[in-house]
Design a protein around this motif. Structure first.
Motif, PDB file in Angstrom:
ATOM      1  N   HIS A 198      37.152  37.964  26.481  1.00 40.77           N
ATOM      2  CA  HIS A 198      38.517  37.795  25.952  1.00 40.77           C
ATOM      3  C   HIS A 198      39.239  36.835  26.790  1.00 40.77           C
ATOM      4  CE1 HIS A 198      42.338  38.191  23.676  1.00 40.77           C
ATOM      5  NE2 HIS A 198      41.483  38.546  22.690  1.00 40.77           N
ATOM      6  N   ALA A 199      40.268  35.873  26.104  1.00 36.90           N
ATOM      7  CA  ALA A 199      41.109  35.049  26.709  1.00 36.90           C
ATOM      8  C   ALA A 199      41.984  35.773  27.777  1.00 36.90           C
ATOM      9  CB  ALA A 199      41.959  34.043  26.027  1.00 36.90           C
ATOM     10  N   ASP A 200      42.398  37.033  27.172  1.00 31.63           N
ATOM     11  CA  ASP A 200      43.441  37.816  27.986  1.00 31.63           C
ATOM     12  C   ASP A 200      42.861  38.270  29.210  1.00 31.63           C
ATOM     13  OD1 ASP A 200      45.317  37.298  26.002  1.00 31.63           O
ATOM     14  OD2 ASP A 200      45.075  39.189  24.976  1.00 31.63           O
ATOM     15  N   THR A 201      41.488  38.503  28.908  1.00 31.32           N
ATOM     16  CA  THR A 201      40.726  39.204  30.543  1.00 31.32           C
ATOM     17  C   THR A 201      40.721  38.090  31.288  1.00 31.32           C
ATOM     18  OG1 THR A 201      39.330  40.593  28.676  1.00 31.32           O
ATOM     19  CG2 THR A 201      38.497  40.100  30.998  1.00 31.32           C
ATOM     20  N   LEU A 202      40.540  37.018  31.019  1.00 34.41           N
ATOM     21  CA  LEU A 202      40.533  35.729  32.041  1.00 34.41           C
ATOM     22  C   LEU A 202      41.855  35.543  32.631  1.00 34.41           C
ATOM     23  CD1 LEU A 202      39.280  33.446  33.289  1.00 34.41           C
ATOM     24  CD2 LEU A 202      39.508  31.935  31.544  1.00 34.41           C
ATOM     25  N   ASN A 203      42.573  35.463  31.875  1.00 38.20           N
ATOM     26  CA  ASN A 203      44.158  35.484  32.448  1.00 38.20           C
ATOM     27  C   ASN A 203      44.725  36.564  33.187  1.00 38.20           C
ATOM     28  OD1 ASN A 203      45.192  33.271  31.682  1.00 38.20           O
ATOM     29  ND2 ASN A 203      45.978  33.348  29.786  1.00 38.20           N
ATOM     30  N   TYR A 204      44.274  37.829  32.913  1.00 35.59           N
ATOM     31  CA  TYR A 204      44.556  38.808  33.694  1.00 35.59           C
ATOM     32  C   TYR A 204      43.811  38.981  34.902  1.00 35.59           C
ATOM     33  CZ  TYR A 204      44.413  43.968  35.363  1.00 35.59           C
ATOM     34  OH  TYR A 204      44.516  44.951  36.092  1.00 35.59           O
ATOM     35  N   TYR A 205      42.677  38.460  34.918  1.00 37.92           N
ATOM     36  CA  TYR A 205      41.915  38.261  36.438  1.00 37.92           C
ATOM     37  C   TYR A 205      42.429  37.129  37.085  1.00 37.92           C
ATOM     38  CZ  TYR A 205      37.864  36.332  39.250  1.00 37.92           C
ATOM     39  OH  TYR A 205      37.145  35.895  40.447  1.00 37.92           O
ATOM     40  N   LEU A 206      42.895  36.069  36.459  1.00 40.91           N
ATOM     41  CA  LEU A 206      43.398  34.984  37.372  1.00 40.91           C
ATOM     42  C   LEU A 206      44.986  35.208  37.818  1.00 40.91           C
ATOM     43  CD1 LEU A 206      42.147  31.849  35.047  1.00 40.91           C
ATOM     44  CD2 LEU A 206      41.133  32.688  37.166  1.00 40.91           C
ATOM     45  N   GLU A 207      45.529  36.069  37.096  1.00 45.46           N
ATOM     46  CA  GLU A 207      46.965  36.447  37.671  1.00 45.46           C
ATOM     47  C   GLU A 207      46.783  37.279  38.938  1.00 45.46           C
ATOM     48  OE1 GLU A 207      48.704  38.808  34.714  1.00 45.46           O
ATOM     49  OE2 GLU A 207      48.813  37.189  33.276  1.00 45.46           O
ATOM     50  N   ARG A 208      45.546  37.762  39.349  1.00 46.64           N
ATOM     51  CA  ARG A 208      45.378  38.573  40.588  1.00 46.64           C
ATOM     52  C   ARG A 208      44.502  37.918  41.577  1.00 46.64           C
ATOM     53  NH1 ARG A 208      46.781  40.812  36.130  1.00 46.64           N
ATOM     54  NH2 ARG A 208      48.007  42.689  36.236  1.00 46.64           N
ATOM     55  N   LEU A 209      43.894  37.042  41.117  1.00 47.69           N
ATOM     56  CA  LEU A 209      42.712  36.572  41.950  1.00 47.69           C
ATOM     57  C   LEU A 209      43.596  35.379  43.069  1.00 47.69           C
ATOM     58  CD1 LEU A 209      39.931  35.698  42.863  1.00 47.69           C
ATOM     59  CD2 LEU A 209      40.075  33.850  41.222  1.00 47.69           C
ATOM     60  N   SER A 210      43.251  35.487  44.264  1.00 52.66           N
ATOM     61  CA  SER A 210      43.896  34.562  45.402  1.00 52.66           C
ATOM     62  C   SER A 210      43.184  33.116  45.026  1.00 52.66           C
ATOM     63  CB  SER A 210      43.466  35.084  46.716  1.00 52.66           C
ATOM     64  OG  SER A 210      43.870  33.943  47.783  1.00 52.66           O
ATOM     65  N   PRO A 211      44.265  32.205  45.053  1.00 50.40           N
ATOM     66  CA  PRO A 211      43.680  30.874  44.894  1.00 50.40           C
ATOM     67  C   PRO A 211      42.792  30.314  45.866  1.00 50.40           C
ATOM     68  CG  PRO A 211      45.973  30.964  44.163  1.00 50.40           C
ATOM     69  CD  PRO A 211      45.699  32.333  44.802  1.00 50.40           C
ATOM     70  N   LYS A 212      42.892  30.837  47.103  1.00 55.18           N
ATOM     71  CA  LYS A 212      42.180  30.481  48.242  1.00 55.18           C
ATOM     72  C   LYS A 212      40.989  30.886  47.806  1.00 55.18           C
ATOM     73  CE  LYS A 212      41.440  30.988  53.143  1.00 55.18           C
ATOM     74  NZ  LYS A 212      40.130  31.027  53.043  1.00 55.18           N
ATOM     75  N   CYS A 213      40.460  31.697  47.061  1.00 54.75           N
ATOM     76  CA  CYS A 213      38.996  32.125  46.821  1.00 54.75           C
ATOM     77  C   CYS A 213      38.291  30.581  45.943  1.00 54.75           C
ATOM     78  CB  CYS A 213      38.991  33.325  45.966  1.00 54.75           C
ATOM     79  SG  CYS A 213      39.516  34.976  46.692  1.00 54.75           S
ATOM     80  N   LEU A 214      38.908  30.260  45.013  1.00 50.28           N
ATOM     81  CA  LEU A 214      38.632  29.099  44.244  1.00 50.28           C
ATOM     82  C   LEU A 214      38.402  27.861  45.061  1.00 50.28           C
ATOM     83  CD1 LEU A 214      40.219  29.690  40.576  1.00 50.28           C
ATOM     84  CD2 LEU A 214      37.822  29.967  41.264  1.00 50.28           C
ATOM     85  N   ALA A 215      39.390  27.778  45.820  1.00 46.69           N
ATOM     86  CA  ALA A 215      39.456  26.819  46.860  1.00 46.69           C
ATOM     87  C   ALA A 215      38.353  26.631  47.825  1.00 46.69           C
ATOM     88  CB  ALA A 215      41.004  26.735  47.531  1.00 46.69           C
ATOM     89  N   ASP A 216      38.043  27.892  48.277  1.00 43.97           N
ATOM     90  CA  ASP A 216      36.895  27.953  49.038  1.00 43.97           C
ATOM     91  C   ASP A 216      35.484  27.827  48.462  1.00 43.97           C
ATOM     92  OD1 ASP A 216      38.288  28.664  51.350  1.00 43.97           O
ATOM     93  OD2 ASP A 216      38.037  30.873  51.041  1.00 43.97           O
ATOM     94  N   VAL A 217      35.455  28.133  47.092  1.00 42.17           N
ATOM     95  CA  VAL A 217      34.300  27.749  46.078  1.00 42.17           C
ATOM     96  C   VAL A 217      34.261  26.143  46.260  1.00 42.17           C
ATOM     97  CG1 VAL A 217      33.063  27.768  44.067  1.00 42.17           C
ATOM     98  CG2 VAL A 217      34.063  29.925  45.115  1.00 42.17           C
ATOM     99  N   ARG A 218      35.325  25.675  45.831  1.00 41.22           N
ATOM    100  CA  ARG A 218      35.422  24.231  45.554  1.00 41.22           C
ATOM    101  C   ARG A 218      34.763  23.522  46.934  1.00 41.22           C
ATOM    102  NH1 ARG A 218      40.990  21.417  44.887  1.00 41.22           N
ATOM    103  NH2 ARG A 218      41.219  22.851  46.811  1.00 41.22           N
TER     104      ARG A 218
END
Length: 463
Positions: free
Chosen positions: A110-130
C-alpha cells in the motif's frame, strides 16, 4: 551554404511499420534484463540496508518497497494514490516478485506502507545503494570512451529548488522574504523552501546520472543565515572524494562555483575543473585576460566546434591577476542567424587543464556540456516523467528518500532509454516510452522463459 539535414531512420518508417515494431515491445522484460545485467545484486543491496521497521510487523521486504517506488517513477506515475490504482494488477505483482526476489509477495504494498517506511529509513541507506550502482557502472567499462581526454570523469554540480511553502514546513526549511501587494500595500512576507545540490556523472552524451546529493537546509529554526550552495558544495565534494578516492574527476559548474575556495578544494584532491567564467565572479581574472588578449597574447583557433566558430585561450592568467589557483581561460565565439539577424554568441571558461590548440575543441565541447545537468538532469526530472516537485509526503525524511528513489530510478531509466529498441527504431519520445512501460508493466506477465533468458543474457548495446 547550410547543409541539408539528413533524415533519421524513424522518419523513413511508415505508420504500419511503426505499429508492427510496437507490437514486439515488452518494455518491462527489457527493464528486468538491463537491471540484471548492470545491477544484478540490487535486491540484495536494498535488503542489506538497516531496516527501521519492527521485524514483528514486517510484511514486505525493503526491496519490495523501494523497487515499487522505482517503478512508480519510471512509469511516470505522479502521485501515490495513482500508484495504488495503476499497480493493482496481477502482472504487476508477478513482476515485482521477480524483481525483488521476494517469492512470498502476494499483493503490491500500500502507498501508506511505503511512506511509513520512508519516514523512518535513513537517507544514507539509499545513497549507499546509489553509490554501489554507480561503481557497478564504472567497473563495467561501458562508458570509458566518454571520459575527457580519455582520463577524467566529468562531474557537473548544480542546485535547484524542490518544494515551496507559505507556512513553515519544518525546522530545516530555508527562508526568504519577498514583497507582496496586499490590499494595495506592499507587505514583506516570509516564504519557506527546500533546495538540493546535485552532482551528476556524465557517462555518455545521452546518459547523465546522479552521483551524489547534498540537501541544502538549515540545521535548526533559529539560525541567523541560510545554508547556501557553496557550503553545501564543500560538504558534497568532501564526501565525493571520500567515496570515490581514486576516481579522476573533472568538476564542472556555473560561475557561482568559479571561486577560489572550490578551486582550492579541487587542487587538494588532485581534481581538474572547468568552470564558467564571468567578470562579475572573477573580476581580476577577466581584466587580466582582456589585457593580455588586447596585446596579442592569446592563442586562436578558427573554424572549430559544430558551428565552425573561433576559439581563443590564454594559460596561467592567475599569474597576472595575482591569484593563487591556476586559471587557464578560454572562450568560444560563433555567429548564427536568428529572426533574420546575425547574432554573436560567446562562452568563456576557466580551467586548470593546460590548454593547447590540439585539445581546445574538446575543451569547448566539454565546457558547453555543462547544461546537461540542467536539461537532461533537473529539467527532465521536474518537467518530464518524474515531477520531482510533487510532494509525495510532507514528512521531511520521507521527502528526501522519495527524491533519492527518483535518482535511483533515473539511473535505470536513462540506461533503458539508451537501449530501448523503440527509441532507436521509431524515435519514440521519452514520455511515450514511459507510458508504454507502464502499459507493459500492467499487462505483460513475465514467464519462466523470460527469467531464464534474462539470466543468460550477457550483451547489452547502448547508443
Amino acid at each position: 551554404m547550410q547543409k541539408k539535414k539528413m533524415k533519421k531512420k524513424a522518419d523513413w518508417l511508415t505508420k504500419s511499420k511503426k505499429r508492427k515494431i510496437k507490437q514486439k515491445d515488452r518494455g518491462i522484460v527489457e527493464i528486468m534484463m538491463l537491471t540484471h545485467h548492470f545491477f544484478k545484486e540490487l535486491p540484495l543491496w536494498l535488503n542489506e540496508m538497516t531496516d527501521p521497521r519492527n521485524p514483528s510487523y514486517t510484511t514486505y521486504s525493503q526491496a519490495d518497497l523501494v523497487l515499487m517506488g522505482v517503478l512508480k517513477n519510471m512509469c511516470a506515475v505522479k502521485s501515490m494514490r495513482s500508484m495504488e490504482e495503476e499497480f493493482n494488477e496481477e502482472p504487476c505483482i508477478d513482476t515485482l516478485r521477480i524483481l525483488s526476489g521476494d517469492h512470498g509477495l502476494s499483493e503490491m504494498p500500500h502507498a501508506d506502507t511505503l511512506n511509513y517506511y520512508l519516514e523512518r529509513l535513513s537517507p544514507k541507506c539509499l545513497a549507499d545503494v546509489r553509490k554501489k550502482m554507480v561503481k557497478s557502472l564504472i567497473r563495467k567499462k561501458s562508458f570509458y570512451r566518454s571520459k575527457l581526454q580519455e582520463k577524467y570523469w566529468r562531474v557537473i554540480i548544480d542546485g535547484t529548488g524542490l518544494f515551496y511553502f507559505r507556512e513553515k514546513h519544518c525546522g530545516n526549511c530555508l527562508v526568504t522574504t519577498v514583497t507582496r501587494e496586499i490590499d494595495g500595500k506592499e507587505v514583506k512576507v516570509k516564504r519557506y523552501y527546500h533546495k538540493v545540490l546535485e552532482a551528476k556523472l556524465v557517462l555518455a552524451p545521452g546518459i547523465v546520472i546522479s552521483l551524489d546529493t547534498e540537501f541544502i537546509e538549515n540545521e535548526s529554526e533559529d539560525v541567523s543565515k541560510n545554508d547556501c550552495e557553496i557550503n553545501a558544495a564543500k560538504r558534497l565534494l568532501e564526501r565525493l572524494h571520500r567515496d570515490y578516492p581514486r576516481l579522476p574527476v573533472c568538476l564542472q559548474g556555473d560561475a557561482l562555483y568559479a571561486a577560489e575556495t572550490i578551486m582550492k578544494i579541487c587542487r587538494g584532491y588532485g581534481w581538474k575543473y572547468i568552470l564558467t567564467q564571468k567578470a562579475t565572479r572573477q573580476k581580476a581574472l577577466a581584466e587580466s585576460y582582456e589585457w593580455i588578449a588586447s596585446g596579442g597574447g592569446a592563442e586562436t583557433v578558427k573554424g572549430i566546434g559544430k558551428e565552425a566558430g573561433n576559439g581563443e585561450y590564454i594559460n596561467h592568467v592567475e599569474e597576472t591577476a595575482g591569484k593563487e589557483e591556476e586559471a587557464n581561460i578560454y572562450r568560444y565565439r560563433y555567429e548564427a542567424e536568428e529572426d533574420g539577424k546575425r547574432v554573436t554568441h560567446e562562452f568563456q571558461w576557466l580551467t586548470n587543464i593546460e590548454l593547447t590548440k590540439k585539445n581546445l575543441e574538446e575543451m569547448i565541447e566539454a565546457g558547453r556540456g555543462r547544461w546537461k545537468i540542467e536539461n537532461e538532469g533537473f529539467n527532465n526530472q521536474k518537467h518530464g516523467i518524474y515531477d520531482i516537485e510533487h510532494l509525495n509526503s510532507r514528512d521531511s525524511n520521507a521527502m528526501k528518500n522519495h527524491y533519492l528513489i527518483t535518482q535511483i530510478s533515473d539511473i535505470v531509466m536513462q540506461i533503458y532509454l539508451s537501449f530501448s529498441p523503440l527509441r532507436k527504431e521509431i524515435g519514440q519520445t521519452i514520455k511515450n516510452t514511459s507510458s508504454r512501460l507502464l502499459e507493459s508493466f500492467r499487462r505483460h506477465t513475465v514467464t519462466d522463459e523470460d527469467v531464464s533468458y534474462i539470466s543468460r543474457y550477457t550483451t547489452v548495446y547502448l547508443e
